[in-house]
Structures are given as C-alpha cells and as structure tokens.
Design a protein around this motif. Structure first.
Motif, mmCIF file in Angstrom:
data_model
loop_
_atom_site.group_PDB
_atom_site.id
_atom_site.type_symbol
_atom_site.label_atom_id
_atom_site.label_comp_id
_atom_site.label_asym_id
_atom_site.label_seq_id
_atom_site.Cartn_x
_atom_site.Cartn_y
_atom_site.Cartn_z
ATOM 1 N N LYS A 167 -1.744 -10.828 0.730
ATOM 2 C CA LYS A 167 -1.884 -9.379 0.886
ATOM 3 C C LYS A 167 -2.383 -8.754 -0.416
ATOM 4 O O LYS A 167 -3.234 -7.864 -0.397
ATOM 5 N N GLN A 180 -9.304 4.805 -3.275
ATOM 6 C CA GLN A 180 -8.578 6.003 -2.842
ATOM 7 C C GLN A 180 -7.937 5.789 -1.470
ATOM 8 O O GLN A 180 -6.778 6.154 -1.248
ATOM 9 N N GLY A 183 -4.896 3.758 -1.668
ATOM 10 C CA GLY A 183 -3.776 4.596 -2.083
ATOM 11 C C GLY A 183 -3.200 5.386 -0.923
ATOM 12 O O GLY A 183 -1.980 5.498 -0.780
ATOM 13 N N LEU A 184 -4.068 5.886 -0.052
ATOM 14 C CA LEU A 184 -3.597 6.671 1.098
ATOM 15 C C LEU A 184 -2.789 5.829 2.081
ATOM 16 O O LEU A 184 -2.088 6.368 2.919
ATOM 17 N N LEU A 185 -2.918 4.519 1.968
ATOM 18 C CA LEU A 185 -2.121 3.649 2.840
ATOM 19 C C LEU A 185 -0.788 3.294 2.182
ATOM 20 O O LEU A 185 -0.022 2.512 2.726
ATOM 21 N N GLY A 186 -0.533 3.849 1.009
ATOM 22 C CA GLY A 186 0.775 3.647 0.382
ATOM 23 C C GLY A 186 0.793 2.659 -0.767
ATOM 24 O O GLY A 186 1.858 2.299 -1.257
ATOM 25 N N VAL A 187 -0.384 2.207 -1.205
ATOM 26 C CA VAL A 187 -0.418 1.246 -2.309
ATOM 27 C C VAL A 187 -0.511 2.001 -3.639
ATOM 28 O O VAL A 187 -1.314 2.921 -3.777
ATOM 29 N N ASN A 188 0.307 1.605 -4.592
ATOM 30 C CA ASN A 188 0.206 2.179 -5.934
ATOM 31 C C ASN A 188 -0.970 1.503 -6.639
ATOM 32 O O ASN A 188 -0.817 0.479 -7.300
ATOM 33 N N VAL B 51 -1.785 15.748 1.560
ATOM 34 C CA VAL B 51 -1.443 14.398 1.080
ATOM 35 C C VAL B 51 -1.679 14.242 -0.425
ATOM 36 O O VAL B 51 -1.572 13.149 -0.971
ATOM 37 N N LEU B 53 -4.336 14.375 -2.194
ATOM 38 C CA LEU B 53 -5.593 13.809 -2.678
ATOM 39 C C LEU B 53 -6.265 14.847 -3.573
ATOM 40 O O LEU B 53 -6.908 14.518 -4.563
ATOM 41 N N PRO B 73 -0.865 10.525 -4.059
ATOM 42 C CA PRO B 73 -1.105 10.278 -2.639
ATOM 43 C C PRO B 73 -0.329 9.071 -2.079
ATOM 44 O O PRO B 73 0.185 9.120 -0.972
ATOM 45 N N TYR B 74 -0.239 7.978 -2.868
ATOM 46 C CA TYR B 74 0.446 6.805 -2.316
ATOM 47 C C TYR B 74 1.908 7.104 -2.042
ATOM 48 O O TYR B 74 2.522 6.566 -1.129
ATOM 49 N N ALA B 77 2.225 8.921 1.207
ATOM 50 C CA ALA B 77 2.088 7.961 2.307
ATOM 51 C C ALA B 77 3.409 7.237 2.534
ATOM 52 O O ALA B 77 3.836 7.024 3.665
ATOM 53 N N ARG B 78 4.066 6.871 1.436
ATOM 54 C CA ARG B 78 5.339 6.160 1.573
ATOM 55 C C ARG B 78 6.416 7.050 2.172
ATOM 56 O O ARG B 78 7.322 6.579 2.844
ATOM 57 N N LEU B 83 -2.459 9.888 6.805
ATOM 58 C CA LEU B 83 -3.758 10.549 6.983
ATOM 59 C C LEU B 83 -4.774 9.593 7.602
ATOM 60 O O LEU B 83 -4.951 8.469 7.133
ATOM 61 N N PRO B 85 -8.544 9.713 7.791
ATOM 62 C CA PRO B 85 -9.610 10.551 7.245
ATOM 63 C C PRO B 85 -10.778 10.708 8.210
ATOM 64 O O PRO B 85 -11.030 9.826 9.026
ATOM 65 N N SER B 105 1.261 -1.093 4.054
ATOM 66 C CA SER B 105 1.597 -0.935 2.634
ATOM 67 C C SER B 105 2.546 0.218 2.343
ATOM 68 O O SER B 105 3.053 0.335 1.232
ATOM 69 N N THR B 106 2.788 1.082 3.316
ATOM 70 C CA THR B 106 3.758 2.154 3.086
ATOM 71 C C THR B 106 5.158 1.571 2.930
ATOM 72 O O THR B 106 6.038 2.243 2.418
ATOM 73 N N THR B 148 -3.452 3.456 10.241
ATOM 74 C CA THR B 148 -2.467 4.415 9.743
ATOM 75 C C THR B 148 -1.147 4.284 10.511
ATOM 76 O O THR B 148 -0.070 4.350 9.914
#
Ligand SMILES: Nc1ncnc2c1ncn2[C@@H]1O[C@H](COP(=O)(O)OP(=O)(O)O)[C@@H](O)[C@H]1O
Ligand SMILES: [Mg+2]
Lengths: 295, 234
Positions: A167, A180, A183-188, B51, B53, B73-74, B77-78, B83, B85, B105-106, B148
C-alpha cells in the motif's frame, strides 16, 4: 577482444551501474513524489563515504561503516526535508527556491565535511571477506564488484516489491501523479514525502559507502556523482524509477566499454549517450507519460 | 435531526480575488443537501473550503460539533469528510482495485468494503485489474465515488457528479445516489442539473457569484420556477 575481457568489463560496468542506480533512483523518486529536484543528492553520497570512514575508524569494521552511512545519510536527509524543503512547498516561487536551497546544501555539506574530516583524501579498504577475486573458468572477477551487483539486484527487487505490491508503494505512485488527491483520501502526504526523502538519501549514503573502496573519498565526489546521476535520470525519464535503472545500466556499461574502445573519448561518452537519447526520446526512455504502464 | 456540518459565514479568496462572501448553510444528518449555481458561482470553492483544500479567510466550518477550520485536508478526510472532486482525479496508472484500496487511507471503519462496493458497482469488479485511466468517463465517475466510499465517510461531498455524463450514465448515477440515501448516507451535492437535483435532494440552496441567495426544501424549490429562471438558467 577476448570473451574474458568482455565479461570482466561487463561486470565492472555493472557494479558501477548499481552504485549509480542507488543514487539516481533516489533522485528520481524524490522528484517523482515531492516534485523537488534535489541538487544536493550527491552530497548524501559524500556524507555516506565520510560516515563510513568515521565508523570504520571507530569500530574497525567495514559493515559498521555501511550501516552508519545508510542510517546517517537517511536521517540527515529526512531532517533537511522536514526543517527546510517542506517549508518552501507550495510557494509560488517554489522552483527557484528549491534550486537555491538544495544548492546551498551542496556548499554547506561540502564545507562541513572538509571542516570535520580535513581536506586530504581518505581511503577505505575493502572488507577482507570480499578482497579477492572469484575465478570462473578463465575469467577472474573481483568479489567486491560482484557483491555490489548482488546488493544492487536485491535492492531493485525489494524496491519493486514495495512500489508495486504494498500500500505504501501505491501511495507513492499515486502521490507522484496527484499528491493533493492522495491527501484528500486521508493520507498524510507530508509524512510520506519525508519518508521518501529519508529512504532516498539513505540509498545515496549506502552508495557512497560501497563506492568508497573503489574510489578515493574526497569532498568533491558529491558533485561528480550528481552530474552522473543527472545524466542517468534524464536518459531514463525524470521521475521514473525503472528509467533510473535502465539509465544507470546504460551509462555504467557505455563507460566500461568506452574506456576500452575509445579511451580518449571516455569522459564524453555519457553526454553523447544522453544527447542521442534526447534527440529520439526528448522525455527520456521511460518518461512518466500517461501511456506508460504501471511502475 | 441534528446538523452534522455547519458552514458559518465563510469568506474565501484565490490570491486577491474574493470568491465567497459570507457563505453559510448547514447539512443535517442523513439528508441530501444540494448546492446549486451556475458555472463559476463558487460551488467547487465552497467544497474546497469545507475540506480545507483552500482554508477560508474568515468564518468557520464545524463538523460534528468540532471546529475543523484550518486543519489539513488529510485530517478532515480522517474525520469523515469524503470529497468526490468534480474533475474525478482517479489515479490513471494504477489499477481500479488499487484506486479503491487507496480510498481506505482514512483508516475509518464502517460498512463499506471492497465486496460491498463491488456489489453496488459491478462494472468496477469486472475491470478491477485494469488501469483506471482506461475506463470511460462514466466508469471513472463511478470509480471516484466508490473510492471515496471506501474510506467510510460520514458525509459524502459530491461536486457536480453529472458533469459531462451521458443521459444513461446520469440515470445510473441517480439510482446510485438514491440507494445511498436508503443507507442514510449524508450527502452534500453540488449541481447545475436541476432535474437531477430535484430527483435526489431533500433541500436545495443556491449560490450566485459567491453569495448564498436561496435555501428551501426540495418541494418548495420544485415549484419555484422564478428562482430557477433567475439564478440557474443559462
Ligand atoms: N484556482 C483558482 N484560482 C483563481 N480563481 C479561481 C480558481 N478556481 C476557481 N476560481 C474562480 O472562482 C470562481 C468560482 O469558481 P468555482 O468555485 O469553481 O465555481 P463552480 O464550481 O460553481 O463552477 C470563478 O470565478 C472561478 O473563475
Ligand atoms: Mg465546480
């Protein structure tokens, strides 16, 4: 030319290729994921060589040097990313800042090395276990070079596995096209970038330690290596991991055979190869275009 | 019903250009709230502000009673803001399955998993080993929603999902959103497609040049042709 000469030249070239690959793959990985062109990447190779020298002086063991080089260079790489490179991310003049910043690292690391270890050349001996040659039929091959090749292959396999089967690897691949969104999926993503920086600079350090017994250790070697690596990643396609491998093998072998066949031109051959590649493939042999298959 | 998302008096800029002017609205748990407006009205910008961004210049975003203004943003999401997009942003060089797995990944647990996703999106199962970039536009839209959902968001933010889709795909999407509603999914939708919006929404708000100008339940909105003429006709 005898087949023995060809084989021994090929093996010598391949060991150089592997060292180049260790540096160039890190450079390309950092560029791919963080969009940073790390001009200072060769400086981690340099640090690796000196860390290794220091650890060998302290512990009198070659492998202690290799470990110190890898971990030390990786930690310093990660530290520089967190303290400096990260701070300029997203600025409108980011590109120019990156050049200035990473160029400053070259100067600072070069001088720090001279300051700490002095300007004179250092030498590192091969470990006794790898000192001799291996006779295969009529060919005699230096054990140390063979070891570097095996190490390189192991690293290629491990890297392939991580990049394409885990992963983390998929996050790295995804981040290199759209960080970006990752990141929106929750990854730092910042943390991933620091990690990539750390691993990439650690590989540079490892290359420096492994190359040290074959070359002299001097403060100028970081710049030499970055130029060679730059050629390698440009040939392979900037940002493409497999491109770095292909470019490294090409340059390593071209130089190995160039020395035999065109000795007076040897130092120019890398550039000639680069120019020829760029004429036909302006983005490098394996560029990160959408048509490319998975890493 | 309680508010899950509160957008309070948000002002937002891109550089020096002022885009959102004191935007406020709230989304209740389990409802589908639709933000409508013409191209360039500020729908996407509003979503990006929610979110983080694009963090709002002033105002607050409150999610589940917690101030999330200024977070990364991350982190949002957590916390459960998912979102989708408008430009889809699938990872074209990775397989469909890899795209879906990145959605987890959340780190959030919930009832969405690969198996359930495949039962809702059979085409994605069929194409799971394909590179996502080879999918059609409609399939990519499904993939980005599914990706998502894999993160088990508490609220799904769908930014103009019908944009560029064929009438057949819009129908598929409508059925999907209706199914998600049956699962009590909270949805914040942005749309220009009035018919689609009326078919799936519970409440509708309109944004016009960065100002919130209208808010009503969907039945009122359905009858309100004057408002549609004024703010949504092209
Ligand atoms: N990245 C950006 N930089 C500058 N202006 C932008 C940017 N994105 C959108 N805008 C402007 O902000 C306004 C609102 O855009 P947007 O939120 O995308 O509208 P919508 O989603 O409703 O079509 C438009 O005038 C658009 O031109
Ligand atoms: Mg939009």
């Amino acid at each position: 030319m005898s087949i023995e000469t060809i084989i021994s030249q090929f093996v010598g070239g391949l060991s150089v290729s592997m060292l180049l690959f260790l540096v160039a793959s890190g450079l390309t990985l950092i560029f791919g994921v963080a969009k940073v062109f790390n001009f200072a990447h060769g400086s981690f190779y340099l640090l690796g060589a000196y860390f290794s020298y220091q650890a060998i002086a302290l512990f009198n063991n070659f492998w202690a040097g290799v470990i110190a080089a890898t971990i030390g260079a990786g930690l310093i790489g990660m530290l520089l990313e967190i303290c400096f490179i990260r701070k300029i991310r997203g600025r409108s003049e980011e590109g120019a800042f990156q050049i200035l910043l990473t160029y400053a690292f070259i100067l600072i690391i070069d001088d720090a090395v001279k300051f700490i270890w002095g300007p004179e050349y250092k030498t590192i001996q091969k470990p006794p276990s790898l000192a001799g040659t291996l006779e295969i039929g009529a060919v005699s091959l230096p054990k140390y070079n063979l070891f570097i090749i095996v190490l390189g292959i192991v690293i290629v396999i491990v890297a392939w596995y991580i990049l394409s089967r885990t992963k983390t690897g998929k996050i790295i691949q995804a981040a290199s096209t759209d960080s970006q969104m990752v990141g929106l999926l929750g990854v730092n993503v910042s943390m991933v970038m620091s990690l990539v920086f750390g691993v990439a600079t650690a590989m540079g350090g490892l290359a420096g330690a492994m190359a040290a017994p074959l070359r002299t250790v001097t403060s100028g070697s970081g710049v030499e290596v970055i130029i060679e690596s730059l050629i390698v990643v440009v040939i392979g396609g900037l940002g493409n991991f497999w491109g770095a491998l292909l470019g490294a093998v090409l340059i390593g072998e071209v130089n190995a055979f160039g020395v035999l066949w065109l000795p007076q031109w040897a130092s120019l051959l890398s550039f000639v190869v680069m120019i020829v590649v760029l004429i036909f493939k302006p983005k490098g042999l394996l560029s990160n275009e959408p048509t490319r298959k998975k890493i | 019903m309680s508010d899950i998302l509160l957008v309070q008096n948000i002002d937002s800029y891109y550089g020096k250009s002022h885009i959102l002017f004191g935007a406020s609205f709230s989304v209740k748990k389990g409802e589908t709230f639709c933000l409508m407006g013409r191209n360039g009205a500020g729908k996407t910008t509003t979503f990006k502000n929610i979110v983080m961004l694009v963090p709002p210049k002033s105002g607050e975003v409150i999610f589940n009673g917690k101030k999330i203004t200024g977070m990364k943003p991350y982190h949002t999401a957590r916390l459960g803001l998912g979102l989708v997009p408008e430009d889809r942003r699938i990872f074209g060089l990775l397989s469909v399955k890899d795209n879906l797995e990145l959605g987890t990944s959340t780190g959030r647990l919930g009832h969405w998993n690969l198996e359930l996703i495949y039962s809702y999106f059979p085409a994605l199962e069929e194409y799971q080993e394909r590179m996502a970039g080879t999918l059609s536009g409609g399939e990519q839209q499904m993939l980005t929603i599914a990706r998502t959902l894999m993160g088990n968001p508490e609220i799904l933010l769908l930014d103009e999902p019908t944009e560029g889709l064929s009438p057949v795909m819009i129908k598929v999407l409508k059925d999907l959103v209706l199914k998600l509603k049956e699962l009590n999914t909270t949805i914040l939708l942005s749309e220009q497609n009035i018919k689609f919006s009326m078919a799936v929404s519970d409440r509708v708000a309109i944004i016009d040049r960065g100002h919130m100008v209208y808010e009503a339940d969907v039945d009122t909105f359905r009858k309100d042709d004057e408002i549609k003429m004024k703010y949504l006709s092209v």
